[in-house]
Write a protein that holds these residues in place. Sequence first.
Motif, short mmCIF file in Angstrom:
data_model
loop_
_atom_site.label_atom_id
_atom_site.label_comp_id
_atom_site.label_asym_id
_atom_site.label_seq_id
_atom_site.Cartn_x
_atom_site.Cartn_y
_atom_site.Cartn_z
N GLY A 64 -2.54 -8.94 -1.80
CA GLY A 64 -3.27 -9.45 -0.63
C GLY A 64 -4.63 -8.77 -0.56
O GLY A 64 -5.40 -8.82 -1.50
N LYS A 65 -4.90 -8.10 0.56
CA LYS A 65 -6.18 -7.39 0.71
C LYS A 65 -5.99 -5.88 0.70
O LYS A 65 -6.80 -5.14 1.23
N THR A 66 -4.87 -5.42 0.11
CA THR A 66 -4.64 -3.99 -0.03
C THR A 66 -4.15 -3.71 -1.45
O THR A 66 -4.16 -4.61 -2.30
N ILE A 67 -3.74 -2.48 -1.71
CA ILE A 67 -3.26 -2.11 -3.04
C ILE A 67 -1.73 -2.14 -3.04
O ILE A 67 -1.10 -1.98 -2.00
N PRO A 68 -1.09 -2.35 -4.20
CA PRO A 68 0.36 -2.49 -4.23
C PRO A 68 1.15 -1.21 -3.96
O PRO A 68 2.26 -1.27 -3.44
N GLY B 278 -13.23 15.65 -9.88
CA GLY B 278 -12.97 14.76 -8.74
C GLY B 278 -11.55 14.22 -8.80
O GLY B 278 -11.08 13.75 -9.83
N ARG B 279 -10.85 14.28 -7.67
CA ARG B 279 -9.50 13.75 -7.56
C ARG B 279 -9.42 12.87 -6.33
O ARG B 279 -9.93 13.24 -5.28
N VAL B 280 -8.79 11.71 -6.46
CA VAL B 280 -8.75 10.72 -5.39
C VAL B 280 -7.31 10.27 -5.19
O VAL B 280 -6.59 10.04 -6.17
N ILE B 281 -6.88 10.15 -3.94
CA ILE B 281 -5.58 9.60 -3.61
C ILE B 281 -5.80 8.35 -2.77
O ILE B 281 -6.54 8.38 -1.79
N LEU B 282 -5.17 7.24 -3.17
CA LEU B 282 -5.27 5.97 -2.44
C LEU B 282 -3.88 5.51 -2.02
O LEU B 282 -2.93 5.61 -2.81
N LYS B 283 -3.76 5.01 -0.79
CA LYS B 283 -2.49 4.51 -0.27
C LYS B 283 -2.72 3.15 0.38
O LYS B 283 -3.75 2.92 1.01
N PRO B 284 -1.74 2.24 0.26
CA PRO B 284 -1.88 0.94 0.94
C PRO B 284 -1.77 1.10 2.45
O PRO B 284 -1.21 2.08 2.94
N ALA B 285 -2.33 0.14 3.17
CA ALA B 285 -2.30 0.17 4.63
C ALA B 285 -1.97 -1.23 5.15
O ALA B 285 -2.24 -2.23 4.48
N GLY C 105 -8.19 -1.54 8.03
CA GLY C 105 -9.54 -1.31 7.53
C GLY C 105 -9.54 -0.27 6.43
O GLY C 105 -8.50 0.25 6.03
N LEU C 106 -10.72 0.04 5.94
CA LEU C 106 -10.87 1.05 4.89
C LEU C 106 -11.07 2.42 5.54
O LEU C 106 -12.10 2.66 6.17
N ILE C 107 -10.11 3.29 5.38
CA ILE C 107 -10.24 4.65 5.88
C ILE C 107 -10.42 5.55 4.66
O ILE C 107 -9.47 6.18 4.17
N VAL C 108 -11.61 5.53 4.13
CA VAL C 108 -11.95 6.32 2.94
C VAL C 108 -13.34 6.88 3.14
O VAL C 108 -14.09 6.45 4.01
N GLY C 109 -13.71 7.84 2.33
CA GLY C 109 -15.02 8.45 2.47
C GLY C 109 -15.76 8.53 1.16
O GLY C 109 -15.23 8.21 0.10
N GLY C 110 -16.99 8.97 1.26
CA GLY C 110 -17.80 9.25 0.09
C GLY C 110 -18.02 8.06 -0.81
O GLY C 110 -18.32 6.96 -0.35
N ALA D 277 -6.92 0.06 3.27
CA ALA D 277 -6.43 1.15 2.43
C ALA D 277 -6.81 2.47 3.08
O ALA D 277 -7.75 2.56 3.87
N VAL D 278 -6.04 3.50 2.72
CA VAL D 278 -6.31 4.85 3.18
C VAL D 278 -6.53 5.69 1.94
O VAL D 278 -5.79 5.57 0.96
N GLY D 279 -7.57 6.53 1.95
CA GLY D 279 -7.85 7.33 0.78
C GLY D 279 -8.34 8.72 1.15
O GLY D 279 -8.83 8.95 2.26
N LYS D 280 -8.18 9.62 0.20
CA LYS D 280 -8.63 11.00 0.39
C LYS D 280 -9.27 11.45 -0.91
O LYS D 280 -8.72 11.26 -1.99
N SER D 281 -10.43 12.06 -0.80
CA SER D 281 -11.12 12.63 -1.95
C SER D 281 -10.92 14.13 -1.94
O SER D 281 -11.22 14.80 -0.96
#
Length: 163
Positions: free
Chosen positions: A83-87, A97-104, A109-114, A128-132
């Motif tokens: 759909g409009k998110t990740i599986p 650099g390390r990135v964590i992505l989670k579906p929402a 909305g996109l809760i990510v930074g940078g 999606a929700v993400g953390k750098s």
Amino acid sequence: MAFNRDKRPQDQGDDLDEHTVFINRCAKTVKGGRRMSFSAVIVVGDKEGNVGLGFGKANEVADAIRKGGEAARKDMHKVTLRGKTIPHDVEGVCDGGRVILKPAPDGTGLIVGGGMRPVLEAVGIRDAVGKSLGSKNRLNVVKATLNALSKLRSAEEIAAIRA
């Protein structure tokens, strides 16, 4: 046949969404003083699961952006979406650099930074929700995000691998 005065060649699709992640000014000290140059990181996507990254360097900002855009269009990759998110949850790494992505759920909305936001917008991910973690270097964060997106698999692909 009419002459095309537009700077972009006709064969490039106008449906691609181009994001300038950042522009860096570099200075080289020479005998006459400092010589300035610019580098640009560009992300291009069609908002339907295709994304590309380009890095352009030139003596002018506009030329660096143009070169980065051309490089990004040549480096397009397909990303698996649900759909409009990740599986599923995924982690990507590039250098420090390390990135964590989670579906929402829908509407989050996109809760990510940078540097993650322009990449996910270009792909077409809306929720999606993400953390750098680790490095704050935006080029490495963008590359780590692309690394994470390349690890995504659909439920059908995982079932086929397990069978």
